[in-house]
Motif scaffolding. Structure first.
Motif, short mmCIF file in Angstrom:
data_model
loop_
_atom_site.label_atom_id
_atom_site.label_comp_id
_atom_site.label_asym_id
_atom_site.label_seq_id
_atom_site.Cartn_x
_atom_site.Cartn_y
_atom_site.Cartn_z
N CYS A 177 -2.54 -8.49 4.47
CA CYS A 177 -2.09 -7.15 4.87
C CYS A 177 -3.04 -6.09 4.30
O CYS A 177 -3.40 -5.14 4.99
CB CYS A 177 -0.66 -6.89 4.42
SG CYS A 177 0.60 -7.83 5.32
N PHE A 178 -3.46 -6.28 3.06
CA PHE A 178 -4.39 -5.31 2.46
C PHE A 178 -5.68 -5.26 3.26
O PHE A 178 -6.19 -4.19 3.60
CB PHE A 178 -4.68 -5.68 1.00
CG PHE A 178 -5.60 -4.70 0.31
CD1 PHE A 178 -5.07 -3.65 -0.43
CD2 PHE A 178 -6.98 -4.81 0.44
CE1 PHE A 178 -5.92 -2.72 -1.03
CE2 PHE A 178 -7.83 -3.89 -0.16
CZ PHE A 178 -7.30 -2.84 -0.90
N LEU A 179 -6.22 -6.42 3.57
CA LEU A 179 -7.50 -6.47 4.27
C LEU A 179 -7.38 -5.91 5.68
O LEU A 179 -8.34 -5.38 6.24
CB LEU A 179 -8.04 -7.90 4.30
CG LEU A 179 -8.51 -8.39 2.91
CD1 LEU A 179 -8.68 -9.91 2.91
CD2 LEU A 179 -9.81 -7.70 2.50
N ARG A 238 -10.13 -0.68 -4.38
CA ARG A 238 -10.85 0.01 -3.33
C ARG A 238 -10.73 1.53 -3.47
O ARG A 238 -11.71 2.23 -3.35
CB ARG A 238 -10.33 -0.44 -1.96
CG ARG A 238 -11.11 0.13 -0.79
CD ARG A 238 -10.54 -0.37 0.53
NE ARG A 238 -11.15 -1.62 0.95
CZ ARG A 238 -10.60 -2.44 1.84
NH1 ARG A 238 -9.41 -2.13 2.37
NH2 ARG A 238 -11.22 -3.54 2.20
N CYS A 239 -9.50 2.05 -3.70
CA CYS A 239 -9.31 3.50 -3.69
C CYS A 239 -8.92 4.07 -5.04
O CYS A 239 -8.81 5.29 -5.19
CB CYS A 239 -8.26 3.89 -2.65
SG CYS A 239 -6.56 3.56 -3.18
N ALA A 240 -8.66 3.22 -6.02
CA ALA A 240 -8.26 3.63 -7.38
C ALA A 240 -6.85 4.20 -7.45
O ALA A 240 -6.39 4.58 -8.52
CB ALA A 240 -9.26 4.60 -8.01
N TYR A 259 1.26 -3.93 -2.41
CA TYR A 259 0.47 -3.17 -1.43
C TYR A 259 -0.09 -1.93 -2.09
O TYR A 259 0.37 -1.50 -3.16
CB TYR A 259 1.34 -2.78 -0.23
CG TYR A 259 2.45 -1.81 -0.57
CD1 TYR A 259 3.56 -2.22 -1.29
CD2 TYR A 259 2.35 -0.47 -0.21
CE1 TYR A 259 4.56 -1.33 -1.64
CE2 TYR A 259 3.34 0.44 -0.55
CZ TYR A 259 4.45 0.00 -1.27
OH TYR A 259 5.43 0.89 -1.62
N CYS A 260 -1.10 -1.35 -1.45
CA CYS A 260 -1.66 -0.09 -1.93
C CYS A 260 -1.31 1.00 -0.93
O CYS A 260 -1.80 0.97 0.21
CB CYS A 260 -3.18 -0.18 -2.08
SG CYS A 260 -3.91 1.44 -2.44
N PRO A 261 -0.49 1.98 -1.32
CA PRO A 261 -0.11 3.04 -0.39
C PRO A 261 -1.32 3.85 0.08
O PRO A 261 -1.28 4.43 1.17
CB PRO A 261 0.84 3.92 -1.21
CG PRO A 261 1.26 3.09 -2.37
CD PRO A 261 0.14 2.13 -2.64
N GLY A 262 -2.38 3.86 -0.71
CA GLY A 262 -3.56 4.63 -0.33
C GLY A 262 -4.40 3.94 0.74
O GLY A 262 -5.00 4.59 1.59
N CYS A 263 -4.43 2.63 0.71
CA CYS A 263 -5.31 1.88 1.61
C CYS A 263 -4.59 1.36 2.85
O CYS A 263 -5.23 1.05 3.85
CB CYS A 263 -5.92 0.69 0.90
SG CYS A 263 -7.16 1.12 -0.33
#
Ligand SMILES: [Zn+2]
Length: 295
Positions: A177-179, A238-240, A259-263
């Protein structure tokens, strides 16, 4: 918390140790199988099917060829030791199965499932599975068909469904999902190129099947090996921004989703009270602390 790649490697280990050898003894410490004796039968091989293991033994007298089916679930494992090794661990309390050949003994520890079926009835155990990501008959076209069958379904839930793709657990779900830059709660319809996405998931497992560490970033350094899974509270590589965790699916079938809410674009739960911090100092699951991931 074994996923398809770990199960594949386990199958290979059992296959190399046992195949072509005759069982001197067997112990199946499982209520329904306690009286079974497989001694004298030759082991024909072990294969994985998604997260399932199938160890096949030859016919014995009038009895047909049999398949010992095991599943590692949360914390199961199979290890191999030299038969008769005094340092062997087979007396440990978690032992569920012992298959001894003259040279090697395979010990199933804390297995989550153990059945014995006629080999020609294996399909009843694994016939429901979707295309096996690491199987010899990997079928990406069928995988895409199953993934996209319900376009409104949450992507993470579809990936964890073994009827869609056999072999994905919470680690590869989170990383895929991240990718794809989609949250696990995004509908499957948001996947721009399902064929490319399925190929990506396949590549992730295939790349990792021969090594102990699961790497999705291409970076082998500790703490940088994967993007999302078990990294809640840590800065995104990736986005910090801060990686987060929440549950996906309905209890008791719900699982952890990082998950990363930014990416990642798409819906995500508001704070559901899960601790937003890494699971262990190593950044890997299972290293202790307050709760464990579920697969
Ligand atoms: Zn990010």
């Amino acid at each position: 918390m074994p996923e398809g790649d770990v199960v594949w490697r386990t199958a290979r280990r059992l296959d190399r140790a046992l195949t072509g050898r005759t069982l001197l003894s067997s112990e199946l410490r499982w209520p329904s199988l306690a009286t079974v004796d497989l001694s004298g039968r030759a082991v024909l091989g072990t294969v994985s099917a998604g997260k399932h293991l199938l160890t096949r033994v030859a016919a014995g007298g009038e009895d047909p060829p049999l398949t010992l089916h095991s599943h590692l679930r949360m914390e199961g494992s199979w290890y191999v030791e030299r038969t008769g090794d005094p340092r062997g661990r087979r007396s440990a309390s978690g032992t569920r199965a012992v298959l001894a050949t003259p040279e090697w003994t395979a010990v199933g520890h804390k297995l989550g499932m153990l059945d014995l079926v006629p080999t020609d009835g294996e399909h009843e155990l694994v016939g429901h599975l979707g295309p096996d990501l690491l199987g010899p008959g990997w079928d990406p076209v069928e995988a895409v068909r199953r993934l996209t069958e319900d376009p409104d379904r949450e992507l993470g839930a579809a990936l964890l469904d073994q009827r869609v793709l056999a072999g994905v657990g919470t680690f590869y779900m989170a990383e895929a999902c991240f990718l794809a830059r989609l949250t696990p709660w995004a509908p499957v319809a948001r996947v721009a190129d399902p064929a490319a996405f399925v190929a990506l998931v396949h590549r992730l497992l295939d790349l990792n099947k021969d090594r102990a560490d699961q790497v999705t970033t291409g970076d082998l350094r500790r703490g940088r090996q994967n993007f999302a899974h078990a990294r809640s509270g840590l800065p995104c590589l990736r986005c910090a921004g801060t990686v987060r965790v929440a549950m996906i699916g309905r209890p008791p079938q719900d699982r952890t989703a990082f998950y990363c809410p930014g990416c990642q674009r798409g819906p995500a739960p508001t704070d559901d009270g899960r601790p937003q911090r890494p699971l262990g100092s190593s950044g890997r699951p299972g290293a202790g602390r307050s709760y464990r991931t579920r697969r």
